[in-house]
Design a protein around this motif. Structure first.
Motif, PDB file in Angstrom:
ATOM      1  N   THR A 242      28.904  42.023  30.945  1.00  0.00           N
ATOM      2  CA  THR A 242      28.740  43.472  30.825  1.00  0.00           C
ATOM      3  C   THR A 242      27.382  43.862  31.382  1.00  0.00           C
ATOM      4  O   THR A 242      26.365  43.490  30.795  1.00  0.00           O
ATOM      5  CB  THR A 242      28.844  43.915  29.353  1.00  0.00           C
ATOM      6  N   PRO A 243      27.327  44.538  32.544  1.00  0.00           N
ATOM      7  CA  PRO A 243      28.454  45.029  33.345  1.00  0.00           C
ATOM      8  C   PRO A 243      29.179  43.876  34.024  1.00  0.00           C
ATOM      9  O   PRO A 243      28.618  42.795  34.204  1.00  0.00           O
ATOM     10  CB  PRO A 243      27.776  45.958  34.346  1.00  0.00           C
ATOM     11  N   PRO A 244      30.444  44.095  34.424  1.00  0.00           N
ATOM     12  CA  PRO A 244      31.244  42.994  34.956  1.00  0.00           C
ATOM     13  C   PRO A 244      30.771  42.497  36.323  1.00  0.00           C
ATOM     14  O   PRO A 244      30.434  43.292  37.204  1.00  0.00           O
ATOM     15  CB  PRO A 244      32.654  43.598  35.058  1.00  0.00           C
ATOM     16  N   ALA A 245      30.738  41.162  36.471  1.00  0.00           N
ATOM     17  CA  ALA A 245      30.401  40.536  37.752  1.00  0.00           C
ATOM     18  C   ALA A 245      31.633  40.548  38.644  1.00  0.00           C
ATOM     19  O   ALA A 245      32.721  40.151  38.226  1.00  0.00           O
ATOM     20  CB  ALA A 245      29.918  39.107  37.521  1.00  0.00           C
ATOM     21  N   ILE A 246      31.464  40.959  39.880  1.00  0.00           N
ATOM     22  CA  ILE A 246      32.601  41.149  40.782  1.00  0.00           C
ATOM     23  C   ILE A 246      33.320  39.827  41.067  1.00  0.00           C
ATOM     24  O   ILE A 246      34.552  39.747  41.008  1.00  0.00           O
ATOM     25  CB  ILE A 246      32.135  41.813  42.089  1.00  0.00           C
ATOM     26  N   GLN A 247      32.579  38.771  41.360  1.00  0.00           N
ATOM     27  CA  GLN A 247      33.220  37.497  41.682  1.00  0.00           C
ATOM     28  C   GLN A 247      33.994  36.951  40.486  1.00  0.00           C
ATOM     29  O   GLN A 247      35.065  36.355  40.650  1.00  0.00           O
ATOM     30  CB  GLN A 247      32.184  36.480  42.150  1.00  0.00           C
ATOM     31  N   LEU A 248      33.475  37.141  39.291  1.00  0.00           N
ATOM     32  CA  LEU A 248      34.178  36.667  38.091  1.00  0.00           C
ATOM     33  C   LEU A 248      35.422  37.511  37.827  1.00  0.00           C
ATOM     34  O   LEU A 248      36.450  36.989  37.376  1.00  0.00           O
ATOM     35  CB  LEU A 248      33.241  36.688  36.890  1.00  0.00           C
ATOM     36  N   LEU A 249      35.343  38.805  38.101  1.00  0.00           N
ATOM     37  CA  LEU A 249      36.535  39.653  37.995  1.00  0.00           C
ATOM     38  C   LEU A 249      37.630  39.171  38.934  1.00  0.00           C
ATOM     39  O   LEU A 249      38.810  39.123  38.578  1.00  0.00           O
ATOM     40  CB  LEU A 249      36.187  41.106  38.359  1.00  0.00           C
ATOM     41  N   GLN A 250      37.231  38.781  40.138  1.00  0.00           N
ATOM     42  CA  GLN A 250      38.213  38.382  41.155  1.00  0.00           C
ATOM     43  C   GLN A 250      38.974  37.118  40.765  1.00  0.00           C
ATOM     44  O   GLN A 250      40.049  36.851  41.306  1.00  0.00           O
ATOM     45  CB  GLN A 250      37.516  38.191  42.494  1.00  0.00           C
ATOM     46  N   ARG A 251      38.458  36.361  39.836  1.00  0.00           N
ATOM     47  CA  ARG A 251      39.155  35.151  39.390  1.00  0.00           C
ATOM     48  C   ARG A 251      40.293  35.465  38.416  1.00  0.00           C
ATOM     49  O   ARG A 251      41.116  34.597  38.125  1.00  0.00           O
ATOM     50  CB  ARG A 251      38.165  34.190  38.732  1.00  0.00           C
ATOM     51  N   LEU A 252      40.299  36.687  37.901  1.00  0.00           N
ATOM     52  CA  LEU A 252      41.365  37.101  36.990  1.00  0.00           C
ATOM     53  C   LEU A 252      42.525  37.703  37.787  1.00  0.00           C
ATOM     54  O   LEU A 252      42.342  38.212  38.885  1.00  0.00           O
ATOM     55  CB  LEU A 252      40.849  38.156  35.994  1.00  0.00           C
ATOM     56  N   GLY A 253      43.713  37.662  37.204  1.00  0.00           N
ATOM     57  CA  GLY A 253      44.836  38.364  37.800  1.00  0.00           C
ATOM     58  C   GLY A 253      44.609  39.874  37.745  1.00  0.00           C
ATOM     59  O   GLY A 253      43.784  40.375  36.968  1.00  0.00           O
ATOM     60  N   ARG A 254      45.350  40.594  38.569  1.00  0.00           N
ATOM     61  CA  ARG A 254      45.133  42.034  38.691  1.00  0.00           C
ATOM     62  C   ARG A 254      45.330  42.760  37.350  1.00  0.00           C
ATOM     63  O   ARG A 254      44.566  43.661  37.005  1.00  0.00           O
ATOM     64  CB  ARG A 254      46.077  42.607  39.753  1.00  0.00           C
ATOM     65  N   ARG A 291      28.553  40.767  51.490  1.00  0.00           N
ATOM     66  CA  ARG A 291      27.352  41.307  50.853  1.00  0.00           C
ATOM     67  C   ARG A 291      27.219  42.812  51.085  1.00  0.00           C
ATOM     68  O   ARG A 291      26.727  43.540  50.222  1.00  0.00           O
ATOM     69  CB  ARG A 291      26.116  40.586  51.395  1.00  0.00           C
ATOM     70  N   GLY A 292      27.682  43.281  52.227  1.00  0.00           N
ATOM     71  CA  GLY A 292      27.495  44.686  52.563  1.00  0.00           C
ATOM     72  C   GLY A 292      28.612  45.608  52.097  1.00  0.00           C
ATOM     73  O   GLY A 292      28.540  46.819  52.348  1.00  0.00           O
ATOM     74  N   HIS A 293      29.628  45.078  51.429  1.00  0.00           N
ATOM     75  CA  HIS A 293      30.744  45.926  50.998  1.00  0.00           C
ATOM     76  C   HIS A 293      30.288  46.886  49.900  1.00  0.00           C
ATOM     77  O   HIS A 293      29.726  46.474  48.888  1.00  0.00           O
ATOM     78  CB  HIS A 293      31.899  45.061  50.487  1.00  0.00           C
ATOM     79  N   ARG A 294      30.564  48.160  50.103  1.00  0.00           N
ATOM     80  CA  ARG A 294      30.141  49.163  49.133  1.00  0.00           C
ATOM     81  C   ARG A 294      31.321  49.619  48.273  1.00  0.00           C
ATOM     82  O   ARG A 294      32.454  49.682  48.734  1.00  0.00           O
ATOM     83  CB  ARG A 294      29.555  50.380  49.849  1.00  0.00           C
ATOM     84  N   ILE A 295      31.009  49.928  47.015  1.00  0.00           N
ATOM     85  CA  ILE A 295      31.992  50.536  46.106  1.00  0.00           C
ATOM     86  C   ILE A 295      31.354  51.776  45.515  1.00  0.00           C
ATOM     87  O   ILE A 295      30.241  51.728  44.970  1.00  0.00           O
ATOM     88  CB  ILE A 295      32.400  49.557  44.978  1.00  0.00           C
ATOM     89  N   HIS A 296      32.030  52.891  45.645  1.00  0.00           N
ATOM     90  CA  HIS A 296      31.546  54.155  45.068  1.00  0.00           C
ATOM     91  C   HIS A 296      32.783  55.019  44.837  1.00  0.00           C
ATOM     92  O   HIS A 296      33.248  55.719  45.728  1.00  0.00           O
ATOM     93  CB  HIS A 296      30.553  54.836  46.003  1.00  0.00           C
ATOM     94  N   ILE A 297      33.327  54.973  43.613  1.00  0.00           N
ATOM     95  CA  ILE A 297      34.616  55.579  43.313  1.00  0.00           C
ATOM     96  C   ILE A 297      34.495  56.481  42.092  1.00  0.00           C
ATOM     97  O   ILE A 297      33.899  56.103  41.072  1.00  0.00           O
ATOM     98  CB  ILE A 297      35.677  54.489  43.039  1.00  0.00           C
ATOM     99  N   LYS A 298      35.075  57.666  42.179  1.00  0.00           N
ATOM    100  CA  LYS A 298      35.163  58.554  41.016  1.00  0.00           C
ATOM    101  C   LYS A 298      36.098  57.916  39.998  1.00  0.00           C
ATOM    102  O   LYS A 298      37.258  57.633  40.297  1.00  0.00           O
ATOM    103  CB  LYS A 298      35.727  59.918  41.435  1.00  0.00           C
ATOM    104  N   VAL A 299      35.581  57.679  38.796  1.00  0.00           N
ATOM    105  CA  VAL A 299      36.363  57.055  37.732  1.00  0.00           C
ATOM    106  C   VAL A 299      36.049  57.768  36.425  1.00  0.00           C
ATOM    107  O   VAL A 299      34.892  57.814  36.000  1.00  0.00           O
ATOM    108  CB  VAL A 299      36.048  55.546  37.595  1.00  0.00           C
ATOM    109  N   GLY A 300      37.079  58.303  35.788  1.00  0.00           N
ATOM    110  CA  GLY A 300      36.856  59.015  34.542  1.00  0.00           C
ATOM    111  C   GLY A 300      35.919  60.183  34.751  1.00  0.00           C
ATOM    112  O   GLY A 300      36.086  60.998  35.659  1.00  0.00           O
ATOM    113  N   ARG A 301      34.884  60.261  33.921  1.00  0.00           N
ATOM    114  CA  ARG A 301      33.923  61.372  33.995  1.00  0.00           C
ATOM    115  C   ARG A 301      32.738  61.064  34.904  1.00  0.00           C
ATOM    116  O   ARG A 301      31.776  61.827  34.942  1.00  0.00           O
ATOM    117  CB  ARG A 301      33.410  61.713  32.590  1.00  0.00           C
TER     118      ARG A 301
END
Length: 321
Positions: A242-254, A291-301
């Motif tokens: 917390t906050p979630p690590a991206i690589q560790l998230l990717q090891r989980l199913g969708r 390394r250069g991939h960006r994430i910027h998404i409207k989520v919730g509030r």
């Protein structure tokens, strides 16, 4: 033969003293009457005057007279429950009502401290809640509808009438010779719940006479499933951090990614993603391999962004480097 209402009250075992949320309608009037008889001297009533309609003064007068007749202490809270922009009137009134109940119950000092609060929602209300959840495409947490009991702020909350139909509540109250106040908005079919009550429940009654019991079982099954998903999310949150690590998230199913992200956003940031927002976020997590991939998404509030090796959430839009 024990009637459904009497059986529900006999099975009800709250910690005392008990407060009953009293609107003045049939359901809360019956609940207060039954509880005051069963636990004399241990029951209080709380009435919330929402200030939303002219009839509200009549509700209050009924509650005052009823509590005087039953010798039950009554606390009245007047509030402004007008909705905020984008908020439904029903949601605004519900949130304001819970805050008022909390304030009264927690404001009492020992030995008068209230330990439990009882609310009068019944089986028809539960069916309406399930149908509303289905109409919105809710997941298992939404389909679980209203819990029969829970704890919050050191108080036990109960809905002892969830297995009792509206008709059974009113039949019991008529047999006691007590009247109630009918909310004039209950017949206004501009409100979704009223349309369900007027149009869908009679059709369900005709097609599936036991629908209240079967809907209640489905809600209970959904509640168990939601509890299991929460337990799994807690386990996965320990792994991804917390906050979630991206690589560790990717090891989980969708599906597990979606579950733990919903849990993170709800518990850490008190926001809930729309289905489309979560779908987009999962796609970006899957695509985040450089390394250069960006994430910027409207989520919730707010916005979910990539921050180094992790995801983060901001209540406002942020400028990315």
């Amino acid at each position: 033969m024990t009637q459904p209402f009497d059986a529900a009250i006999q099975a009800f075992a709250p910690a005392l003293p008990l407060a009953v949320g009293l609107s003045g309608g049939a359901d809360s009037t019956a609940l207060l009457l039954a509880c005051a008889r069963r636990w004399p001297g241990q029951v209080r009533a709380i009435h919330v005057h929402h200030g939303l309609q002219a009839a509200a003064d009549g509700f209050e007068h009924h509650c005052v007279a009823l509590c005087q007749d039953l010798n039950v202490p009554l606390a009245i809270r007047r509030l402004d429950a007008r909705p905020a922009p984008g908020q439904s009137p029903e949601d605004a009134a519900r949130q304001a009502r819970y805050k008022a109940l909390d304030a009264v119950a927690l404001g009492r000092q020992a030995p008068e401290a209230i330990k439990s609060i009882a609310l009068a929602q019944h089986a028809d209300d539960q069916v309406e809640t399930v149908l509303l959840a289905l109409s919105r495409g809710a997941g298992v947490a939404g389909l679980a509808a209203m819990p029969a009991q829970w704890e919050r702020s050191g108080l036990q909350w109960h809905r002892p009438l969830l297995q009792v139909s509206a008709a059974d509540v009113r039949n019991w109250l008529r047999a006691q010779g007590h009247s109630w106040v009918e909310d004039p908005t209950n017949t206004d079919e501009r409100f979704t719940r009223n349309r369900i009550r007027a149009q869908l429940l009679p059709a369900l009654e005709a097609a599936f006479p036991a629908f209240r019991d079967t809907f209640a079982r489905s809600a209970s099954n959904a509640a168990q499933a939601a509890e299991l998903l929460d337990e799994l999310a807690l386990d996965d949150a320990q792994v991804v951090g917390t906050p979630p690590a991206i690589q560790l998230l990717q090891r989980l199913g969708r599906a597990r990614q979606a579950n733990v992200l919903r849990h993170w956003l709800r518990t850490q940031h008190q926001t809930t993603p729309a289905a489309a927002q979560l779908h987009e976020l999962l796609g970006q997590v899957a695509a985040c391999t450089t390394r250069g991939h960006r994430i910027h998404i409207k989520v919730g509030r707010g916005f979910v962004v990539r921050s180094g090796l992790h995801l983060d959430w901001y209540s406002h839009q942020v400028l990315l480097p």
